[in-house]
Motif scaffolding. Structure first.
Motif, PDB file in Angstrom:
ATOM      1  N   GLU A  73       0.851  -1.189   0.000  1.00 54.99           N
ATOM      2  CA  GLU A  73       0.000   0.000   0.000  1.00 54.99           C
ATOM      3  C   GLU A  73       0.884   1.234   0.000  1.00 54.99           C
ATOM      4  O   GLU A  73       1.794   1.359   0.828  1.00 54.99           O
ATOM      5  CB  GLU A  73      -0.913  -0.006   1.236  1.00 54.99           C
ATOM      6  CG  GLU A  73      -1.886  -1.179   1.272  1.00 54.99           C
ATOM      7  CD  GLU A  73      -2.752  -1.140   2.514  1.00 54.99           C
ATOM      8  OE1 GLU A  73      -2.676  -0.131   3.251  1.00 54.99           O
ATOM      9  OE2 GLU A  73      -3.506  -2.099   2.739  1.00 54.99           O
ATOM     10  N   GLU A  76       2.127   3.495   3.121  1.00 51.82           N
ATOM     11  CA  GLU A  76       2.000   2.763   4.378  1.00 51.82           C
ATOM     12  C   GLU A  76       2.919   1.537   4.440  1.00 51.82           C
ATOM     13  O   GLU A  76       3.370   1.161   5.513  1.00 51.82           O
ATOM     14  CB  GLU A  76       0.551   2.311   4.598  1.00 51.82           C
ATOM     15  CG  GLU A  76      -0.407   3.468   4.784  1.00 51.82           C
ATOM     16  CD  GLU A  76      -1.814   2.989   5.092  1.00 51.82           C
ATOM     17  OE1 GLU A  76      -2.007   1.752   5.202  1.00 51.82           O
ATOM     18  OE2 GLU A  76      -2.721   3.832   5.219  1.00 51.82           O
ATOM     19  N   SER A  77       3.212   0.911   3.301  1.00 54.84           N
ATOM     20  CA  SER A  77       4.081  -0.259   3.289  1.00 54.84           C
ATOM     21  C   SER A  77       5.031  -0.170   2.111  1.00 54.84           C
ATOM     22  O   SER A  77       4.816   0.604   1.161  1.00 54.84           O
ATOM     23  CB  SER A  77       3.256  -1.546   3.220  1.00 54.84           C
ATOM     24  OG  SER A  77       2.448  -1.574   2.050  1.00 54.84           O
ATOM     25  N   LEU A 124       9.651   8.037   3.348  1.00 51.32           N
ATOM     26  CA  LEU A 124       8.585   7.968   4.364  1.00 51.32           C
ATOM     27  C   LEU A 124       9.134   8.529   5.667  1.00 51.32           C
ATOM     28  O   LEU A 124      10.122   8.004   6.213  1.00 51.32           O
ATOM     29  CB  LEU A 124       8.119   6.519   4.574  1.00 51.32           C
ATOM     30  CG  LEU A 124       7.438   5.840   3.394  1.00 51.32           C
ATOM     31  CD1 LEU A 124       7.175   4.369   3.720  1.00 51.32           C
ATOM     32  CD2 LEU A 124       6.132   6.539   3.044  1.00 51.32           C
ATOM     33  N   GLU A 126       7.973   8.507   8.642  1.00 51.86           N
ATOM     34  CA  GLU A 126       7.213   7.947   9.748  1.00 51.86           C
ATOM     35  C   GLU A 126       7.945   6.732  10.306  1.00 51.86           C
ATOM     36  O   GLU A 126       8.661   6.042   9.565  1.00 51.86           O
ATOM     37  CB  GLU A 126       5.814   7.531   9.285  1.00 51.86           C
ATOM     38  CG  GLU A 126       4.970   8.684   8.777  1.00 51.86           C
ATOM     39  CD  GLU A 126       3.637   8.194   8.242  1.00 51.86           C
ATOM     40  OE1 GLU A 126       3.433   6.961   8.216  1.00 51.86           O
ATOM     41  OE2 GLU A 126       2.799   9.036   7.847  1.00 51.86           O
ATOM     42  N   SER A 128       8.654   2.982  11.296  1.00 45.02           N
ATOM     43  CA  SER A 128       8.196   1.779  10.620  1.00 45.02           C
ATOM     44  C   SER A 128       8.894   0.563  11.211  1.00 45.02           C
ATOM     45  O   SER A 128       9.877   0.672  11.948  1.00 45.02           O
ATOM     46  CB  SER A 128       8.477   1.870   9.114  1.00 45.02           C
ATOM     47  OG  SER A 128       9.876   1.974   8.877  1.00 45.02           O
ATOM     48  N   ALA A 148       6.411  -1.754   6.974  1.00 38.84           N
ATOM     49  CA  ALA A 148       5.144  -1.013   7.074  1.00 38.84           C
ATOM     50  C   ALA A 148       5.304   0.045   8.151  1.00 38.84           C
ATOM     51  O   ALA A 148       6.018  -0.152   9.151  1.00 38.84           O
ATOM     52  CB  ALA A 148       3.982  -1.945   7.384  1.00 38.84           C
ATOM     53  N   THR A 149       4.657   1.141   7.942  1.00 36.66           N
ATOM     54  CA  THR A 149       4.715   2.197   8.955  1.00 36.66           C
ATOM     55  C   THR A 149       3.890   1.802  10.180  1.00 36.66           C
ATOM     56  O   THR A 149       2.900   1.069  10.088  1.00 36.66           O
ATOM     57  CB  THR A 149       4.172   3.512   8.379  1.00 36.66           C
ATOM     58  OG1 THR A 149       2.798   3.343   8.007  1.00 36.66           O
ATOM     59  CG2 THR A 149       4.982   3.941   7.147  1.00 36.66           C
ATOM     60  N   THR A 150       4.313   2.294  11.363  1.00 37.96           N
ATOM     61  CA  THR A 150       3.589   2.028  12.628  1.00 37.96           C
ATOM     62  C   THR A 150       2.688   3.191  13.011  1.00 37.96           C
ATOM     63  O   THR A 150       2.204   3.252  14.143  1.00 37.96           O
ATOM     64  CB  THR A 150       4.592   1.755  13.766  1.00 37.96           C
ATOM     65  OG1 THR A 150       5.456   2.903  13.906  1.00 37.96           O
ATOM     66  CG2 THR A 150       5.434   0.523  13.461  1.00 37.96           C
ATOM     67  N   GLN A 151       2.469   4.098  12.059  1.00 35.44           N
ATOM     68  CA  GLN A 151       1.672   5.270  12.384  1.00 35.44           C
ATOM     69  C   GLN A 151       0.232   4.889  12.730  1.00 35.44           C
ATOM     70  O   GLN A 151      -0.375   5.476  13.633  1.00 35.44           O
ATOM     71  CB  GLN A 151       1.687   6.252  11.200  1.00 35.44           C
ATOM     72  CG  GLN A 151       0.987   7.580  11.481  1.00 35.44           C
ATOM     73  CD  GLN A 151       1.655   8.360  12.597  1.00 35.44           C
ATOM     74  OE1 GLN A 151       2.867   8.247  12.796  1.00 35.44           O
ATOM     75  NE2 GLN A 151       0.873   9.153  13.320  1.00 35.44           N
ATOM     76  N   ASP A 152      -0.314   3.918  12.021  1.00 31.89           N
ATOM     77  CA  ASP A 152      -1.691   3.503  12.321  1.00 31.89           C
ATOM     78  C   ASP A 152      -1.794   2.957  13.748  1.00 31.89           C
ATOM     79  O   ASP A 152      -2.751   3.265  14.472  1.00 31.89           O
ATOM     80  CB  ASP A 152      -2.141   2.437  11.315  1.00 31.89           C
ATOM     81  CG  ASP A 152      -2.347   3.024   9.921  1.00 31.89           C
ATOM     82  OD1 ASP A 152      -2.432   4.272   9.818  1.00 31.89           O
ATOM     83  OD2 ASP A 152      -2.401   2.238   8.965  1.00 31.89           O
TER      84      ASP A 152
END
Length: 474
Positions: A73, A76-77, A124, A126, A128, A148-152
């Motif tokens: 994605e 995000e990834s 990115l 953010e 991850s 993948a980002t850990t923002q979520d």
């Protein structure tokens, strides 16, 4: 805190405990959610690495192609294929050619999969988390990096924390308010008892506290306090009766004393008349003195009990001393007085108090009894009895159960000059020695009044043999 109302203290304590519980529960839930999100992210990276590993094995497949969009994605990834020498073979669009793994991490990933956390990656900005796993392509080894980002996860934790910070204080406030109201409801009965207790006075001693039918500590407390009020009421009635009876008994000698003095003042012309008036006045003064001493003894016994000084006594000497004090009165009345004591017996008691008790018993027998008077010491059934027996008509049957009450008089006894305190003092002295005072009518006529003392007050003198003494008992 001790100056605050009870309901406020209860609510504050409840709030503190609940705040600690909510804080601990919130921390635990936050930690568990963070752990679950981390595990879920690791599983997602594993699945994505498996899918991309299958993809990169096919010749002609590329991570930068649109065919990888279903696995990665955008924003995000990401993914990157790295050769063993650190050269980036392929990567998704945001990454570029910058390697994601350090040389040491790359060497470790050649042997087995590893997880790596980064605060930022190229393209990115953010934090991850990455999974580096070994793969092969056309027989050549490579390392596939999937991230993948850990923002979520971070946003989820922040939202959950904010919800806890909002819901926790609201729950704490509602629970504290409920505790405050519940404490108020529980203490309403206490306030009701307080108002009733404030209204109770000597004018309405029969009032009692309300007893709530709650079946808990409040009900038991109100019952206990009501019983205490009943005991206080009985004590107040006894005190009022004692004062009234004492006033009645003091009124007679005072009136006689005043009459004698007034007659002497008005009509005492000769020395003999004045001497007779003074003699009669002295008799009334002696009666007042004896009555005052009796009242003081009884009042002291109500508070702390009469003081006793224990010593070893010879009963024969004790009875002889009492008999010698009343021989002249018996002779003047044409009666005899004698005593009988068991040889070798010793008493451990207060001589002064026992003489006072025996003197009151003998005075009662001489004043209200008839015939000869006999004193005796008898041991029976583990106790020692000091008896005074006369040969008169005895006590009225209805008076026997009240004989040792204060200011009590039988119908016949009221003809005398007694104050009705003699036998009450006998009972007080007996109880001070741990015994009892009793009275009964003898079958053959006459009254028997005695003190029953515990067996511990008696002992047999060494080298002396005791012989039993038999006295007719009712």
């Amino acid at each position: 805190m001790s100056r605050l109302p009870i309901r406020v203290r209860v609510a504050a304590a409840f709030a503190l405990v609940l705040a600690a519980v909510l804080a601990g529960s919130g921390w635990f839930l936050h930690a568990r959610l963070e752990s679950h999100l981390a595990v879920a992210l690791d599983r997602e990276l594993q699945l994505r690495a498996q899918d991309l590993s299958s993809l990169v094995r096919h010749p002609g497949a590329s991570l930068a192609s649109d065919s990888t969009s279903r696995f990665v994605e955008r924003g995000e990834s990401y993914a990157q294929l790295v050769a063993l020498d650190g050269r980036v073979v392929e990567s998704t669009r945001p990454l570029g050619s910058a390697p994601l793994l350090a040389p040491a991490e790359l060497r470790t990933a050649r042997r087995s999969p590893i997880y790596v956390d980064r605060s930022a990656v190229p393209g990115l900005d953010e934090p991850s988390r990455m999974l580096a796993t070994p793969v092969s392509r056309a027989g050549r080894p490579f390392v596939l990096v999937v991230g993948a980002t850990t923002q979520d996860n971070t946003e989820t934790l922040i939202a959950f924390r904010d919800e806890l910070l909002i819901a926790g204080p609201i729950a704490l406030l509602l629970a504290s308010l409920a505790g405050y109201l519940l404490a108020g409801l529980s203490l309403r009965q206490v306030e009701s008892m307080r108002r009733r207790a404030a209204a109770i006075s000597a004018d309405n001693p029969g009032a009692r506290l309300p007893v709530p039918p709650t079946g808990d500590e409040l009900e038991r407390l109100s019952e206990t306090l009501s019983e205490m009020l009943g005991r206080l009421e009985a004590a107040l009635e006894r005190e009022r009766g004692f004062v009234a009876d004492a006033s009645h008994e003091l009124r007679t000698p005072l009136a006689l004393l005043r009459t004698e003095l007034e007659l002497a003042l008005r009509y005492g012309d000769s020395r003999d008349e004045l001497r007779d008036a003074v003699r009669a006045s002295l008799q009334e003064v002696d009666r007042l003195t004896q009555l005052a001493e009796s009242l003081l003894l009884i009042a002291g016994s109500d508070r702390d009990g009469p003081a006793v000084s224990l010593e070893t006594l010879d009963p024969a000497e004790l009875l002889a001393a009492v008999v010698s004090r009343f021989e002249w009165r018996a002779e003047a009345a044409g009666r005899s007085i004698a005593f009988d004591a068991e040889p070798g017996l010793r008493l451990f008691a207060d001589r002064l108090r026992l003489e006072q008790a025996l003197a009151n018993m003998v005075d009662n027998a001489l004043r209200h009894g008839g015939g000869d008077v006999r004193l005796a010491v008898i041991r029976s059934n583990g106790s020692v009895g000091l008896h005074v027996v006369d040969e008169g008509p005895g006590f009225p049957v209805s008076f026997l159960e009240h004989a040792f009450e204060r200011f009590s008089h039988g119908d016949r006894a009221r003809e005398g000059a007694g104050a009705g305190l003699g036998l009450a003092i006998v009972k007080t002295i007996a109880e001070a020695h741990g015994g009892t005072a009793q009275a009964a009518n003898r079958p053959g006529g006459g009254a028997d009044v005695w003190l029953d003392l515990p067996a511990g007050v008696a002992q047999t003198a060494p080298g002396r043999r005791s012989s039993p003494i038999h006295l007719a008992r009712p």
